[in-house]
Design an enzyme around this catalytic site. Structure first.
Site, PDB file in Angstrom:
ATOM      1  N   ASP A   1       4.811  10.109  -7.059  1.00 50.50           N
ATOM      2  CA  ASP A   1       4.874   9.361  -8.314  1.00 50.50           C
ATOM      3  C   ASP A   1       3.741   8.318  -8.314  1.00 50.50           C
ATOM      4  OD1 ASP A   1       5.387   7.615 -10.373  1.00 50.50           O
ATOM      5  OD2 ASP A   1       7.524   7.370  -9.922  1.00 50.50           O
ATOM      6  N   GLU A  46     -13.740  -2.934  13.019  1.00 52.07           N
ATOM      7  CA  GLU A  46     -12.873  -2.065  13.804  1.00 52.07           C
ATOM      8  C   GLU A  46     -13.261  -0.615  13.537  1.00 52.07           C
ATOM      9  OE1 GLU A  46      -8.717  -1.796  12.469  1.00 52.07           O
ATOM     10  OE2 GLU A  46      -9.184  -3.418  11.084  1.00 52.07           O
ATOM     11  N   CYS A  63      -8.114  -6.087  11.976  1.00 51.11           N
ATOM     12  CA  CYS A  63      -8.638  -6.710  10.747  1.00 51.11           C
ATOM     13  C   CYS A  63      -8.863  -8.212  10.888  1.00 51.11           C
ATOM     14  CB  CYS A  63      -7.679  -6.454   9.587  1.00 51.11           C
ATOM     15  SG  CYS A  63      -7.422  -4.709   9.278  1.00 51.11           S
ATOM     16  N   TYR A 113      -7.821   6.865   7.281  1.00 46.86           N
ATOM     17  CA  TYR A 113      -6.606   7.307   7.983  1.00 46.86           C
ATOM     18  C   TYR A 113      -6.500   8.833   8.012  1.00 46.86           C
ATOM     19  CZ  TYR A 113      -4.972   2.480   7.730  1.00 46.86           C
ATOM     20  OH  TYR A 113      -4.845   1.120   7.870  1.00 46.86           O
ATOM     21  N   GLY A 158      -0.256   9.343   5.896  1.00 47.04           N
ATOM     22  CA  GLY A 158       0.556   8.263   5.342  1.00 47.04           C
ATOM     23  C   GLY A 158      -0.282   7.070   4.918  1.00 47.04           C
ATOM     24  N   THR A 164      -4.162   3.616   1.536  1.00 44.59           N
ATOM     25  CA  THR A 164      -4.598   2.270   1.915  1.00 44.59           C
ATOM     26  C   THR A 164      -5.959   2.326   2.616  1.00 44.59           C
ATOM     27  OG1 THR A 164      -3.350   2.325   4.002  1.00 44.59           O
ATOM     28  CG2 THR A 164      -2.216   1.416   2.093  1.00 44.59           C
ATOM     29  N   SER A 200       4.174  -1.891  10.959  1.00 47.95           N
ATOM     30  CA  SER A 200       2.970  -2.668  10.641  1.00 47.95           C
ATOM     31  C   SER A 200       3.241  -3.676   9.528  1.00 47.95           C
ATOM     32  CB  SER A 200       1.791  -1.749  10.289  1.00 47.95           C
ATOM     33  OG  SER A 200       1.933  -1.207   8.997  1.00 47.95           O
ATOM     34  N   HIS A 223      -4.788 -11.619   4.229  1.00 45.74           N
ATOM     35  CA  HIS A 223      -5.382 -10.325   4.560  1.00 45.74           C
ATOM     36  C   HIS A 223      -4.707  -9.308   3.634  1.00 45.74           C
ATOM     37  CE1 HIS A 223      -6.532  -6.658   6.373  1.00 45.74           C
ATOM     38  NE2 HIS A 223      -5.359  -6.429   6.946  1.00 45.74           N
ATOM     39  N   LYS A 278       4.296  -9.484  -0.318  1.00 53.28           N
ATOM     40  CA  LYS A 278       5.543  -9.499   0.467  1.00 53.28           C
ATOM     41  C   LYS A 278       5.579 -10.724   1.387  1.00 53.28           C
ATOM     42  CE  LYS A 278       6.491  -4.566   1.040  1.00 53.28           C
ATOM     43  NZ  LYS A 278       7.949  -4.597   0.974  1.00 53.28           N
ATOM     44  N   ASN A 297      -8.559  -1.174   1.133  1.00 56.39           N
ATOM     45  CA  ASN A 297      -8.633  -1.929   2.386  1.00 56.39           C
ATOM     46  C   ASN A 297     -10.051  -1.885   2.925  1.00 56.39           C
ATOM     47  OD1 ASN A 297      -7.968  -3.334   4.663  1.00 56.39           O
ATOM     48  ND2 ASN A 297      -6.542  -1.802   5.487  1.00 56.39           N
ATOM     49  N   SER A 314      -3.740  -6.161  13.237  1.00 52.68           N
ATOM     50  CA  SER A 314      -2.673  -5.467  13.952  1.00 52.68           C
ATOM     51  C   SER A 314      -2.930  -5.529  15.450  1.00 52.68           C
ATOM     52  CB  SER A 314      -2.613  -4.003  13.512  1.00 52.68           C
ATOM     53  OG  SER A 314      -2.164  -3.932  12.189  1.00 52.68           O
TER      54      SER A 314
HETATM   55  N1  COA Z   1       7.518   3.244  -8.029  1.00 52.77           N
HETATM   56  C1  COA Z   1       7.343   2.004  -7.512  1.00 52.77           C
HETATM   57  N2  COA Z   1       7.376   1.728  -6.173  1.00 52.77           N
HETATM   58  C2  COA Z   1       7.571   2.763  -5.343  1.00 52.77           C
HETATM   59  C3  COA Z   1       7.760   4.078  -5.815  1.00 52.77           C
HETATM   60  C4  COA Z   1       7.739   4.298  -7.228  1.00 52.77           C
HETATM   61  N3  COA Z   1       7.894   5.513  -7.736  1.00 52.77           N
HETATM   62  N4  COA Z   1       7.947   4.887  -4.740  1.00 52.77           N
HETATM   63  C5  COA Z   1       7.883   4.105  -3.643  1.00 52.77           C
HETATM   64  N5  COA Z   1       7.649   2.820  -4.001  1.00 52.77           N
HETATM   65  C6  COA Z   1       7.481   1.658  -3.141  1.00 52.77           C
HETATM   66  C7  COA Z   1       8.416   1.611  -1.972  1.00 52.77           C
HETATM   67  O1  COA Z   1       9.688   1.091  -2.333  1.00 52.77           O
HETATM   68  C8  COA Z   1       7.649   0.678  -1.037  1.00 52.77           C
HETATM   69  O2  COA Z   1       7.821  -0.656  -1.434  1.00 52.77           O
HETATM   70  P1  COA Z   1       8.446  -1.727  -0.410  1.00 52.77           P
HETATM   71  O3  COA Z   1       7.530  -1.765   0.775  1.00 52.77           O
HETATM   72  O4  COA Z   1       8.466  -2.982  -1.186  1.00 52.77           O
HETATM   73  O5  COA Z   1       9.796  -1.195  -0.044  1.00 52.77           O
HETATM   74  C9  COA Z   1       6.201   1.034  -1.309  1.00 52.77           C
HETATM   75  O6  COA Z   1       6.181   1.734  -2.553  1.00 52.77           O
HETATM   76  C10 COA Z   1       5.578   1.908  -0.243  1.00 52.77           C
HETATM   77  O7  COA Z   1       6.510   2.926   0.022  1.00 52.77           O
HETATM   78  P2  COA Z   1       6.768   3.458   1.503  1.00 52.77           P
HETATM   79  O8  COA Z   1       7.861   4.436   1.449  1.00 52.77           O
HETATM   80  O9  COA Z   1       6.873   2.309   2.467  1.00 52.77           O
HETATM   81  O10 COA Z   1       5.394   4.187   1.721  1.00 52.77           O
HETATM   82  P3  COA Z   1       4.846   4.974   2.940  1.00 52.77           P
HETATM   83  O11 COA Z   1       5.907   5.345   3.905  1.00 52.77           O
HETATM   84  O12 COA Z   1       4.023   6.044   2.347  1.00 52.77           O
HETATM   85  O13 COA Z   1       3.906   3.894   3.724  1.00 52.77           O
HETATM   86  C11 COA Z   1       2.248   2.263   4.173  1.00 52.77           C
HETATM   87  C12 COA Z   1       3.156   2.883   3.110  1.00 52.77           C
HETATM   88  C13 COA Z   1       1.523   1.096   3.577  1.00 52.77           C
HETATM   89  C14 COA Z   1       3.087   1.785   5.375  1.00 52.77           C
HETATM   90  C15 COA Z   1       1.235   3.353   4.651  1.00 52.77           C
HETATM   91  O14 COA Z   1       0.370   3.650   3.595  1.00 52.77           O
HETATM   92  C16 COA Z   1       0.443   2.928   5.862  1.00 52.77           C
HETATM   93  O15 COA Z   1       0.852   3.195   7.002  1.00 52.77           O
HETATM   94  N6  COA Z   1      -0.742   2.279   5.674  1.00 52.77           N
HETATM   95  C17 COA Z   1      -1.583   1.844   6.775  1.00 52.77           C
HETATM   96  C18 COA Z   1      -1.026   0.673   7.565  1.00 52.77           C
HETATM   97  C19 COA Z   1      -1.086  -0.639   6.828  1.00 52.77           C
HETATM   98  O16 COA Z   1      -1.881  -0.864   5.949  1.00 52.77           O
HETATM   99  N7  COA Z   1      -0.214  -1.573   7.265  1.00 52.77           N
HETATM  100  C20 COA Z   1      -0.160  -2.902   6.683  1.00 52.77           C
HETATM  101  C21 COA Z   1      -0.130  -3.999   7.667  1.00 52.77           C
HETATM  102  S1  COA Z   1      -1.692  -4.225   8.425  1.00 52.77           S
END
Ligand code: COA
Length: 388
Positions: free
Chosen positions: A29, A79, A111, A143, A148, A152, A201, A233, A242, A275, A307
């Site tokens: 979605d 990095e 980062c 990535y 996943g 990002t 993370s 960041h 968040k 990112n 991280s």
């Molecule tokens: N409409 C609106 N929001 C939606 C949605 C929809 N249809 N479907 C999912 N979402 C939201 C989820 O609720 C979640 O929000 P929340 O974190 O507030 O709960 C968000 O979108 C992401 O969903 P999630 O299931 O966590 O996504 P994912 O498992 O695909 O992972 C990351 C997302 C960011 C963890 C992944 O992209 C990643 O590993 N990125 C690299 C690491 C990173 O950047 N880490 C950050 C710290 S440095």
């Protein structure tokens, strides 16, 4: 001592992919990427832009002949190193024509590295008042296709000249760093892409923010009301949101409103770039400075996170006349004049980047003049040119 950011600039590659189209291609979605992650567009790196050329491109428009004589140290935070021994700072020093008696090296902690680079610059300048330090944060965040972390990703560089009597921001003597050994995101030697524990993370970031902020507030006797804005960041715009949400209830209503609305200004550029790892906090800082009506004397709080992990909260104060030293027009034109690539084209750019397969005709057709780019790699030696 009055030491801080005298000049600041960024460079992002000329290509981007639309996040709604990427979501569609991944059968997700679109609101997950647009709202849940909070990204609208993602910079796509062509093969001929690596951390050296992007870093040099970010620096070249702010560095004067006078600066080249006075820069005593060049630090590149990254990095996505292209070499385990030779520092990208050495190549950038050469491309920019900086005087030879300079220290040049690379720093690493995911980062976070540009922040200790700035703090080191500040300490160095306290001992060398007539010099300047060039700090560059340059990264290609990758990535993997259909991974996943794919939504990002991004690419880009931020360059900052740190000096005495800075024109933009004075760095205050208040930084608090917080270290915790955690495997939330890491890239073992030899791995093309990082390994990431996605949910961990996010949690590790928030925990690091809360611990850094709480210790900062305790040591400095400060509250959220003392800050005009906070910059974070930004691996994706929802992440800083968040972290902010996790402490915002401790602020009065006026402060809450101000910090929430300024957060949106602070992530405006990031939303369209994605990112850029080490440069993400500083791209967010530029976004805040250029899209919000800030005033001299106001204090901005900054949270840096890498991280692994190290977090750091510190602050900087806007100096008189800072607006005259921003280049809003060229930054907005850089972002607005990029070329959209389809998901198929993005995938082919991605694979060519991995395989170092140049297609200069295609890559050059998008570039402006006076852009550094990676021309070729012969015998593992990278040769850079400037497009004239
Ligand atoms: N409409 C609106 N929001 C939606 C949605 C929809 N249809 N479907 C999912 N979402 C939201 C989820 O609720 C979640 O929000 P929340 O974190 O507030 O709960 C968000 O979108 C992401 O969903 P999630 O299931 O966590 O996504 P994912 O498992 O695909 O992972 C990351 C997302 C960011 C963890 C992944 O992209 C990643 O590993 N990125 C690299 C690491 C990173 O950047 N880490 C950050 C710290 S440095």
């Amino acid at each position: 001592m009055n030491i801080g950011i005298d000049k600041i600039n960024f460079y992002v590659p000329k290509y981007y992919v639309d996040m709604a189209k990427l979501a569609e291609a991944r059968h997700v979605d679109p609101n997950k990427f647009l709202i849940g992650i909070g990204q609208t567009e993602m910079a796509v790196s062509p093969v001929h832009q690596d951390i050296v050329s992007m870093g040099a491109n970010a620096a070249k428009d702010i560095i004067t002949e006078e600066d080249k004589k006075n820069i005593g140290m060049v630090i590149v935070a990254t990095e996505s190193a292209i070499d385990n021994a030779k520092a990208a700072a050495v190549q950038i020093h050469n491309l920019l024509g900086i005087q030879p008696f300079a220290r040049c090296f690379e720093m690493k902690e995911a980062c976070y590295a540009a922040t200790p680079a700035i703090q080191l610059a500040k300490d160095y300048l306290a001992q060398h008042p007539n010099e300047k330090v060039l700090v560059i944060a340059s990264d290609t965040a990758r990535y993997g296709i259909n991974s996943g972390g794919e939504p990002t990703q991004g690419a880009g560089a931020v360059a900052m000249i740190i000096s005495h009597e800075p024109s933009i921001l004075k760095l205050n003597d208040d930084a608090v760093a917080c270290t915790e050994d955690v495997y939330d995101f890491w890239r073992p030697t030899g791995h093309k892409y990082p390994l990431v524990a996605g949910a961990l993370s996010k949690d590790a970031y928030i925990k690091s923010f809360q611990e850094s902020w709480n210790e900062y507030a305790r040591r400095q006797d400060k509250s959220l009301a003392d800050f005009e804005s906070l910059c974070f960041h930004v691996p994706f715009t929802k992440m800083g949101q968040k972290a902010l949400d996790s402490i915002i209830d401790y602020a009065d209503d006026t402060t809450q409103k101000r910090l929430k609305s300024s957060y949106q200004d602070a992530v405006y550029y990031n939303r369209y770039v994605g990112n850029i790892y080490t440069g993400s906090l500083y791209l967010s800082l530029i976004s805040l400075l250029e899209t919000r009506d800030l005033k001299e004397g106001q204090t901005i709080g900054l949270f840096s996170y890498g991280s692994g992990s190290v977090g750091e909260f510190f602050s900087a104060t806007l100096v008189d006349g800072f607006k005259d030293h921003l280049d809003i027009e060229s930054h907005q034109s850089l972002l607005n004049n990029r070329i959209e690539v389809s998901v198929d084209e993005y995938e082919s750019f991605f694979e060519r980047f991995d395989n170092l397969e140049f297609n200069h005709e295609l890559e050059q057709s998008a570039e402006d003049k006076d852009i550094f780019y990676l021309k070729e790699i012969n015998d593992n030696i990278r040769k850079y040119h400037i497009a004239k």
